[in-house]
Design a protein around this motif. Sequence first.
Motif, PDB file in Angstrom:
ATOM      1  N   GLU A 141       0.827  -1.193   0.000  1.00  7.99           N
ATOM      2  CA  GLU A 141       0.000   0.000   0.000  1.00  7.99           C
ATOM      3  C   GLU A 141       0.868   1.251   0.000  1.00  7.99           C
ATOM      4  O   GLU A 141       2.057   1.202   0.315  1.00  7.99           O
ATOM      5  N   TYR A 142       0.263   2.365  -0.329  1.00 11.01           N
ATOM      6  CA  TYR A 142       0.980   3.634  -0.360  1.00 11.01           C
ATOM      7  C   TYR A 142       1.619   3.939   0.998  1.00 11.01           C
ATOM      8  O   TYR A 142       1.027   3.679   2.044  1.00 11.01           O
ATOM      9  N   LYS A 143       2.822   4.512   0.961  1.00 17.56           N
ATOM     10  CA  LYS A 143       3.413   5.128   2.144  1.00 17.56           C
ATOM     11  C   LYS A 143       3.276   6.635   1.954  1.00 17.56           C
ATOM     12  O   LYS A 143       4.016   7.241   1.186  1.00 17.56           O
ATOM     13  N   LEU A 144       2.307   7.201   2.649  1.00 18.64           N
ATOM     14  CA  LEU A 144       1.967   8.601   2.424  1.00 18.64           C
ATOM     15  C   LEU A 144       2.957   9.546   3.095  1.00 18.64           C
ATOM     16  O   LEU A 144       3.566   9.214   4.115  1.00 18.64           O
ATOM     17  N   ASP A 145       3.054  10.734   2.539  1.00 18.31           N
ATOM     18  CA  ASP A 145       3.876  11.783   3.133  1.00 18.31           C
ATOM     19  C   ASP A 145       2.986  12.623   4.036  1.00 18.31           C
ATOM     20  O   ASP A 145       2.791  13.821   3.833  1.00 18.31           O
ATOM     21  N   GLY A 146       2.425  11.959   5.076  1.00 16.62           N
ATOM     22  CA  GLY A 146       1.501  12.632   5.972  1.00 16.62           C
ATOM     23  C   GLY A 146       1.893  12.446   7.422  1.00 16.62           C
ATOM     24  O   GLY A 146       3.032  12.089   7.735  1.00 16.62           O
ATOM     25  N   ALA A 147       0.954  12.692   8.312  1.00 15.14           N
ATOM     26  CA  ALA A 147       1.182  12.571   9.753  1.00 15.14           C
ATOM     27  C   ALA A 147       0.345  11.414  10.292  1.00 15.14           C
ATOM     28  O   ALA A 147      -0.845  11.292   9.987  1.00 15.14           O
ATOM     29  N   ARG A 148       0.967  10.579  11.107  1.00 19.61           N
ATOM     30  CA  ARG A 148       0.289   9.419  11.678  1.00 19.61           C
ATOM     31  C   ARG A 148      -0.790   9.874  12.666  1.00 19.61           C
ATOM     32  O   ARG A 148      -0.564  10.756  13.492  1.00 19.61           O
ATOM     33  N   VAL A 149      -1.962   9.275  12.583  1.00 21.36           N
ATOM     34  CA  VAL A 149      -3.026   9.562  13.539  1.00 21.36           C
ATOM     35  C   VAL A 149      -3.663   8.253  13.988  1.00 21.36           C
ATOM     36  O   VAL A 149      -3.718   7.271  13.246  1.00 21.36           O
ATOM     37  N   GLN A 150      -4.148   8.255  15.213  1.00 17.98           N
ATOM     38  CA  GLN A 150      -4.880   7.127  15.779  1.00 17.98           C
ATOM     39  C   GLN A 150      -6.233   7.666  16.233  1.00 17.98           C
ATOM     40  O   GLN A 150      -6.307   8.634  16.992  1.00 17.98           O
ATOM     41  N   VAL A 151      -7.294   7.033  15.768  1.00 19.55           N
ATOM     42  CA  VAL A 151      -8.654   7.510  15.993  1.00 19.55           C
ATOM     43  C   VAL A 151      -9.389   6.560  16.929  1.00 19.55           C
ATOM     44  O   VAL A 151      -9.372   5.341  16.720  1.00 19.55           O
ATOM     45  N   HIS A 152     -10.034   7.107  17.962  1.00 20.65           N
ATOM     46  CA  HIS A 152     -10.851   6.319  18.884  1.00 20.65           C
ATOM     47  C   HIS A 152     -12.262   6.890  18.897  1.00 20.65           C
ATOM     48  O   HIS A 152     -12.449   8.100  19.034  1.00 20.65           O
ATOM     49  N   ARG A 153     -13.246   6.014  18.779  1.00 23.68           N
ATOM     50  CA  ARG A 153     -14.631   6.452  18.854  1.00 23.68           C
ATOM     51  C   ARG A 153     -15.452   5.469  19.680  1.00 23.68           C
ATOM     52  O   ARG A 153     -15.355   4.254  19.500  1.00 23.68           O
ATOM     53  N   ASP A 154     -16.261   6.004  20.599  1.00 22.70           N
ATOM     54  CA  ASP A 154     -17.213   5.220  21.375  1.00 22.70           C
ATOM     55  C   ASP A 154     -18.517   5.995  21.371  1.00 22.70           C
ATOM     56  O   ASP A 154     -18.647   7.011  22.062  1.00 22.70           O
TER      57      ASP A 154
END
Length: 525
Positions: free
Chosen positions: A227-240
């Motif tokens: 898959e693509y290795k993006l030139d972006g910023a890593r994010v982790q999303v949590h939803r409840d």
Amino acid sequence: MLFADVVQASAAVAATRSRLAKVDVLAAALQAAAAPEPGTRSSAAGKAADATRTAIRSVTGFLTGFPVQGRIGTGWRTLVRLERPPAAAPSLTVAEVDAALTALAGTSGSGSQARRETLLSELLGRATAVEQDFLMRLLTGELRQGALEGVMLDAIARACSAEGERVRRAFMLSGSLPDTAAAALLDGVEALDAFGLEIGRPLRPMLASPAASLAEAIDELGATRVEYKLDGARVQVHRDGDDVHIYTRTLREITESVPELVALVRALPCESVVLDGETLALNDDGRPRPFQETMSRFGAASAHELLLRPYFFDCLHLNGTDLLDAPLSERVEALRRVAATHLIPGVAEPTAEQAATLLTSALADGHEGVMVKALASPYAAGRRGRAWQKVKPVHTLDLVVLGAEWGHGRRTGMLSNLHLGARDPDGGAPVMVGKTFKGLTDELLAWQTTTFPEYEQRRTKAAVFLRPELVVEIALDGAQVSPRYPGGVALRFARVVRYRPDKEAAQADTIDAVRALLPGGRPDQ
């Protein structure tokens, strides 16, 4: 437990290059913190247990350079101004230092500066000379030894006679070394297994190793997803439900800064979810905008015209089911069910031609390259293993800035030539591996000249030397053996790509990663 015992343990760790010796010292300090105070009565057992837990957490924080109270916000100049004659003999306890730091962290509002100075002055006045030195470095961040994290995990395992992997997993899920140590030493080894994925508590991201080539990565891993290795910023999303939290690579919460991502996640067809991915700002043609523009969105919580677009590549939890130990193939299917329109571009089990085409497409779209991931692999939170490998056309390393030399000619008056260090995996100081002034734009030169004095440790006529906190991404053609630097290796044709405000020094590449770029070397992490 006397605070002097912690200071002595820190000095012993700094004085040896042996990882085993460091682990022995740290384990002994943890065991001392966990020992009940003599004369404790059974009627006071509950309070004693709380005090012991606090002691273990405090000692763990002190010895890794991260007080449990977090950043206290005290500068070196303030501490020097408050300098007091040292105490003749040690009397401060760990509990007293912890209480003082808690009071400092909680002091705010009108008159807070005077109250903070009074607290600091009283604390320093009770400390011996070596304790004062330790406290000043701890409070100003100069004792930050994030690279000591792995050694401390081994020490926790040694102190409670637990398997290292058991301790490591608990830490990766809890996100807290002090909490992990306290659970292991006070509640028993079984308590480590109680740590699990908790929505709203970020876990450390799984990391990738560099690959020699696309073909070699696919051959090594077998059934893969590319898959693509993006030139972006890593994010982790949590939803409840409607409760959404978004975290950076360093587990810093940025929810209020990215309302468009919050709205997008809240609209996903699920009740609860934890996603891993990248976010970035795009131009009208779909190509990524400069990395620094994306990172600028993680600042103040105000309206922004520059919108971020998320691309998710992993699903760690969905509707009450944890997926950390499920194979990647299963996690991607869960991701497809909940966020198919935001799935990162990729191909499962591609042919050699399909994989090569995807790499070409990623580079043409302005991204860094591709990731090659084993479809059978679980999500190894916080680990850098071989199950995920990154393929990029140019070698890059994330290194620590140790200092900068004043420029000459048109760069006169500007901090220019960077001193670069690789992380010591055994917790020592960063190991210098080279210098470079290549790739520095006028904008970066101006930023360095303004910003570096905030991290200054000392200076000479020729250079300013910094606390090892800033991380910079360096492109290079490889490495070569060199007696010039203490690690015995030097960078070849190094040039600055960008600074990495999303990374801490503890996440910089190690000296082993640099050595792996020597002719005939092999990346091992």
